[in-house]
Design a protein around this motif. Structure first.
Motif, PDB file in Angstrom:
ATOM      1  N   THR A  98      12.789  -6.110 -11.489  1.00 21.02           N
ATOM      2  CA  THR A  98      13.148  -4.839 -10.532  1.00 21.02           C
ATOM      3  C   THR A  98      12.386  -4.886  -9.118  1.00 21.02           C
ATOM      4  O   THR A  98      12.387  -3.935  -8.520  1.00 21.02           O
ATOM      5  CB  THR A  98      12.826  -3.422 -11.237  1.00 21.02           C
ATOM      6  OG1 THR A  98      11.331  -3.659 -11.505  1.00 21.02           O
ATOM      7  CG2 THR A  98      13.901  -3.504 -12.386  1.00 21.02           C
ATOM      8  N   GLY A  99      11.659  -6.264  -9.213  1.00 25.75           N
ATOM      9  CA  GLY A  99      10.871  -6.389  -7.895  1.00 25.75           C
ATOM     10  C   GLY A  99       9.436  -5.528  -7.983  1.00 25.75           C
ATOM     11  O   GLY A  99       8.933  -5.389  -6.893  1.00 25.75           O
ATOM     12  N   THR A 100       9.009  -5.064  -9.147  1.00 27.51           N
ATOM     13  CA  THR A 100       7.833  -4.351  -9.090  1.00 27.51           C
ATOM     14  C   THR A 100       6.612  -5.056  -9.658  1.00 27.51           C
ATOM     15  O   THR A 100       5.636  -4.829  -9.456  1.00 27.51           O
ATOM     16  CB  THR A 100       8.190  -3.180  -9.804  1.00 27.51           C
ATOM     17  OG1 THR A 100       8.796  -3.330 -11.123  1.00 27.51           O
ATOM     18  CG2 THR A 100       8.973  -2.015  -9.263  1.00 27.51           C
ATOM     19  N   VAL A 101       6.920  -6.357  -9.979  1.00 31.57           N
ATOM     20  CA  VAL A 101       5.453  -7.424 -10.030  1.00 31.57           C
ATOM     21  C   VAL A 101       5.807  -8.613  -9.089  1.00 31.57           C
ATOM     22  O   VAL A 101       6.768  -9.427  -9.051  1.00 31.57           O
ATOM     23  CB  VAL A 101       5.912  -7.933 -11.601  1.00 31.57           C
ATOM     24  CG1 VAL A 101       4.766  -8.952 -11.694  1.00 31.57           C
ATOM     25  CG2 VAL A 101       5.655  -6.806 -12.534  1.00 31.57           C
ATOM     26  N   THR A 102       5.166  -8.320  -7.906  1.00 27.73           N
ATOM     27  CA  THR A 102       5.460  -9.442  -6.640  1.00 27.73           C
ATOM     28  C   THR A 102       3.907  -9.221  -5.992  1.00 27.73           C
ATOM     29  O   THR A 102       3.236  -8.423  -6.084  1.00 27.73           O
ATOM     30  CB  THR A 102       6.477  -8.595  -6.026  1.00 27.73           C
ATOM     31  OG1 THR A 102       6.591  -9.517  -4.752  1.00 27.73           O
ATOM     32  CG2 THR A 102       6.011  -7.172  -5.545  1.00 27.73           C
ATOM     33  N   PHE A 103       3.856 -10.398  -5.205  1.00 25.92           N
ATOM     34  CA  PHE A 103       2.980 -10.461  -4.221  1.00 25.92           C
ATOM     35  C   PHE A 103       3.390  -9.784  -2.874  1.00 25.92           C
ATOM     36  O   PHE A 103       2.446  -9.510  -1.983  1.00 25.92           O
ATOM     37  CB  PHE A 103       2.325 -11.777  -4.136  1.00 25.92           C
ATOM     38  CG  PHE A 103       1.493 -12.321  -5.181  1.00 25.92           C
ATOM     39  CD1 PHE A 103       0.088 -11.803  -5.285  1.00 25.92           C
ATOM     40  CD2 PHE A 103       1.622 -13.323  -6.048  1.00 25.92           C
ATOM     41  CE1 PHE A 103      -0.768 -12.021  -6.374  1.00 25.92           C
ATOM     42  CE2 PHE A 103       0.718 -13.973  -6.946  1.00 25.92           C
ATOM     43  CZ  PHE A 103      -0.417 -13.294  -7.274  1.00 25.92           C
ATOM     44  N   GLU A 104       4.422  -9.558  -2.702  1.00 23.03           N
ATOM     45  CA  GLU A 104       5.015  -9.031  -1.602  1.00 23.03           C
ATOM     46  C   GLU A 104       4.994  -7.465  -1.689  1.00 23.03           C
ATOM     47  O   GLU A 104       5.987  -6.798  -1.588  1.00 23.03           O
ATOM     48  CB  GLU A 104       6.672  -9.553  -1.466  1.00 23.03           C
ATOM     49  CG  GLU A 104       6.660 -11.101  -1.204  1.00 23.03           C
ATOM     50  CD  GLU A 104       8.166 -11.288  -1.071  1.00 23.03           C
ATOM     51  OE1 GLU A 104       9.155 -10.463  -0.539  1.00 23.03           O
ATOM     52  OE2 GLU A 104       8.630 -12.471  -1.072  1.00 23.03           O
ATOM     53  N   VAL A 105       3.827  -6.930  -1.592  1.00 18.42           N
ATOM     54  CA  VAL A 105       3.454  -5.561  -1.865  1.00 18.42           C
ATOM     55  C   VAL A 105       4.016  -4.876  -0.643  1.00 18.42           C
ATOM     56  O   VAL A 105       4.494  -3.461  -1.245  1.00 18.42           O
ATOM     57  CB  VAL A 105       1.831  -5.379  -1.968  1.00 18.42           C
ATOM     58  CG1 VAL A 105       1.634  -4.044  -1.922  1.00 18.42           C
ATOM     59  CG2 VAL A 105       1.349  -6.341  -2.981  1.00 18.42           C
ATOM     60  N   GLU A 106       3.762  -5.369   0.400  1.00 16.76           N
ATOM     61  CA  GLU A 106       4.397  -4.423   1.542  1.00 16.76           C
ATOM     62  C   GLU A 106       5.809  -4.058   1.543  1.00 16.76           C
ATOM     63  O   GLU A 106       6.354  -2.888   1.647  1.00 16.76           O
ATOM     64  CB  GLU A 106       4.070  -5.073   2.918  1.00 16.76           C
ATOM     65  CG  GLU A 106       4.388  -4.175   4.099  1.00 16.76           C
ATOM     66  CD  GLU A 106       4.395  -5.126   5.395  1.00 16.76           C
ATOM     67  OE1 GLU A 106       4.642  -4.297   6.555  1.00 16.76           O
ATOM     68  OE2 GLU A 106       3.778  -6.213   5.362  1.00 16.76           O
ATOM     69  N   LYS A 107       6.354  -5.032   1.219  1.00 18.92           N
ATOM     70  CA  LYS A 107       8.059  -5.141   0.962  1.00 18.92           C
ATOM     71  C   LYS A 107       8.615  -4.286  -0.301  1.00 18.92           C
ATOM     72  O   LYS A 107       9.226  -3.287  -0.049  1.00 18.92           O
ATOM     73  CB  LYS A 107       8.802  -6.318   0.938  1.00 18.92           C
ATOM     74  CG  LYS A 107      10.379  -6.434   0.675  1.00 18.92           C
ATOM     75  CD  LYS A 107      11.011  -7.722   0.498  1.00 18.92           C
ATOM     76  CE  LYS A 107      12.426  -7.747   0.488  1.00 18.92           C
ATOM     77  NZ  LYS A 107      13.020  -7.007  -0.595  1.00 18.92           N
ATOM     78  N   ALA A 108       7.868  -4.277  -1.342  1.00 19.30           N
ATOM     79  CA  ALA A 108       8.054  -3.613  -2.527  1.00 19.30           C
ATOM     80  C   ALA A 108       7.761  -2.100  -2.202  1.00 19.30           C
ATOM     81  O   ALA A 108       8.818  -0.972  -2.531  1.00 19.30           O
ATOM     82  CB  ALA A 108       7.161  -3.913  -3.541  1.00 19.30           C
ATOM     83  N   VAL A 109       6.721  -1.822  -1.636  1.00 25.24           N
ATOM     84  CA  VAL A 109       6.503  -0.326  -1.296  1.00 25.24           C
ATOM     85  C   VAL A 109       7.361   0.016  -0.159  1.00 25.24           C
ATOM     86  O   VAL A 109       7.946   1.431  -0.533  1.00 25.24           O
ATOM     87  CB  VAL A 109       4.964  -0.097  -0.718  1.00 25.24           C
ATOM     88  CG1 VAL A 109       4.798   1.298  -0.218  1.00 25.24           C
ATOM     89  CG2 VAL A 109       4.054  -0.641  -2.105  1.00 25.24           C
ATOM     90  N   ASN A 110       7.720  -0.295   0.732  1.00 22.82           N
ATOM     91  CA  ASN A 110       8.694  -0.122   1.804  1.00 22.82           C
ATOM     92  C   ASN A 110       9.985  -0.058   1.245  1.00 22.82           C
ATOM     93  O   ASN A 110      10.785   1.270   1.608  1.00 22.82           O
ATOM     94  CB  ASN A 110       8.657  -1.143   2.833  1.00 22.82           C
ATOM     95  CG  ASN A 110       7.688  -1.039   3.848  1.00 22.82           C
ATOM     96  OD1 ASN A 110       7.075   0.044   3.661  1.00 22.82           O
ATOM     97  ND2 ASN A 110       7.378  -2.097   4.637  1.00 22.82           N
ATOM     98  N   ASP A 111      10.438  -0.734   0.325  1.00 21.50           N
ATOM     99  CA  ASP A 111      11.957  -0.586  -0.420  1.00 21.50           C
ATOM    100  C   ASP A 111      11.938   0.660  -1.272  1.00 21.50           C
ATOM    101  O   ASP A 111      12.805   1.500  -1.148  1.00 21.50           O
ATOM    102  CB  ASP A 111      12.247  -1.919  -1.090  1.00 21.50           C
ATOM    103  CG  ASP A 111      12.559  -2.986  -0.586  1.00 21.50           C
ATOM    104  OD1 ASP A 111      12.839  -2.833   0.864  1.00 21.50           O
ATOM    105  OD2 ASP A 111      12.657  -4.164  -1.023  1.00 21.50           O
ATOM    106  N   ILE A 112      10.991   0.750  -1.814  1.00 18.62           N
ATOM    107  CA  ILE A 112      10.862   2.210  -3.010  1.00 18.62           C
ATOM    108  C   ILE A 112      10.711   3.442  -1.887  1.00 18.62           C
ATOM    109  O   ILE A 112      11.697   4.148  -2.419  1.00 18.62           O
ATOM    110  CB  ILE A 112       9.458   2.067  -3.635  1.00 18.62           C
ATOM    111  CG1 ILE A 112       9.716   0.943  -4.776  1.00 18.62           C
ATOM    112  CG2 ILE A 112       9.341   3.388  -4.358  1.00 18.62           C
ATOM    113  CD1 ILE A 112       8.373   0.546  -5.517  1.00 18.62           C
TER     114      ILE A 112
END
Length: 233
Positions: free
Chosen positions: A142-156
């Protein structure tokens, strides 16, 4: 079986239980049947032709809705160092490591979604027993384990929703609020269905999109004609 209230019964009279409506009709109806004093959420339920008991048919993932859900998600990020700073800059509501792990162990759950960097998962894994049953455990699918933290937060924050097939082969996903314009609910609904079609397991046989229904928080379910979707490739 619990007795339905008078408002629900009146709203249910507007719906033909035997009919599968076109998407535009169904969305108009879901608004007419939403009688609560608050801005009700609208949810889609999809019955899929899969066998969830088989590992290759356990559908799970996430998608960003074009118009969001109408709800602001509170995001907790487990990260350290530069990734923690990145999460804070992206607008995460809570950022930390062992301090928040301890808080959750003590019963704190003032968040909606957790994002964790892979190097934090050994520690976050200790929370499996409390986060798992609530559907809050971070997951690479679901993309919630990632080093792309900025993208993950922005998407949510932009309206990312998770979907996961249950034991009966159903998926339930919010697609917005009753106050949304019809076209925005329609586009969010289409995005969900298109996404589910794209992730159809190769092993799934027969009709894939079997039933589609939408409803508001307090309203009756309204069937949507699945043939519009199941014929798409």
């Amino acid at each position: 079986m619990a007795k339905k209230g008078k408002k629900y019964q009146e709203a249910a009279k507007l719906v033909d239980r035997q009919k599968a409506y076109e998407a535009t009709e169904a969305i108009e109806l879901v608004k007419k049947t939403a009688t609560a004093k608050f801005d009700e959420s609208v949810e889609v339920a999809v019955r899929l032709g899969v066998d969830p008991k088989k590992a290759d048919q356990q559908i799970r993932g996430a998608v960003v809705l074009p118009h969001g859900t109408g709800k602001t998600q509170r995001v907790l990020v487990f990260a350290k160092g530069e990734k923690a700073k990145e999460a804070e800059a992206a607008g995460a509501d809570f950022v930390g490591d062992t301090d928040y792990i301890n808080k959750i162990q003590q019963g704190w759950f003032d968040f909606d979604v957790i994002v964790a960097t892979p190097d934090m998962m050994a520690e976050v894994g200790r929370l499996g027993r409390v986060l798992g049953p609530k559907g809050l455990m971070p997951n690479p699918k679901t993309g919630t384990v990632t080093f792309e933290v900025e993208k993950a937060v922005n998407d949510i924050k932009a309206g990312k929703v998770e979907y996961r097939v249950d034991k009966a082969g159903n998926i339930h996903v919010p697609i917005g609020k009753v106050s949304f314009e019809d076209n925005k609910l329609s586009e969010n609904l289409g995005t969900i269905i298109d996404t589910l079609i794209k992730v159809k397991p190769a092993a799934a046989k027969g009709t894939y999109i079997r039933n589609v229904a939408i409803s508001s928080t307090m309203g009756p379910g309204i069937k949507v004609n699945p043939s519009n979707f199941s014929l798409k490739k």
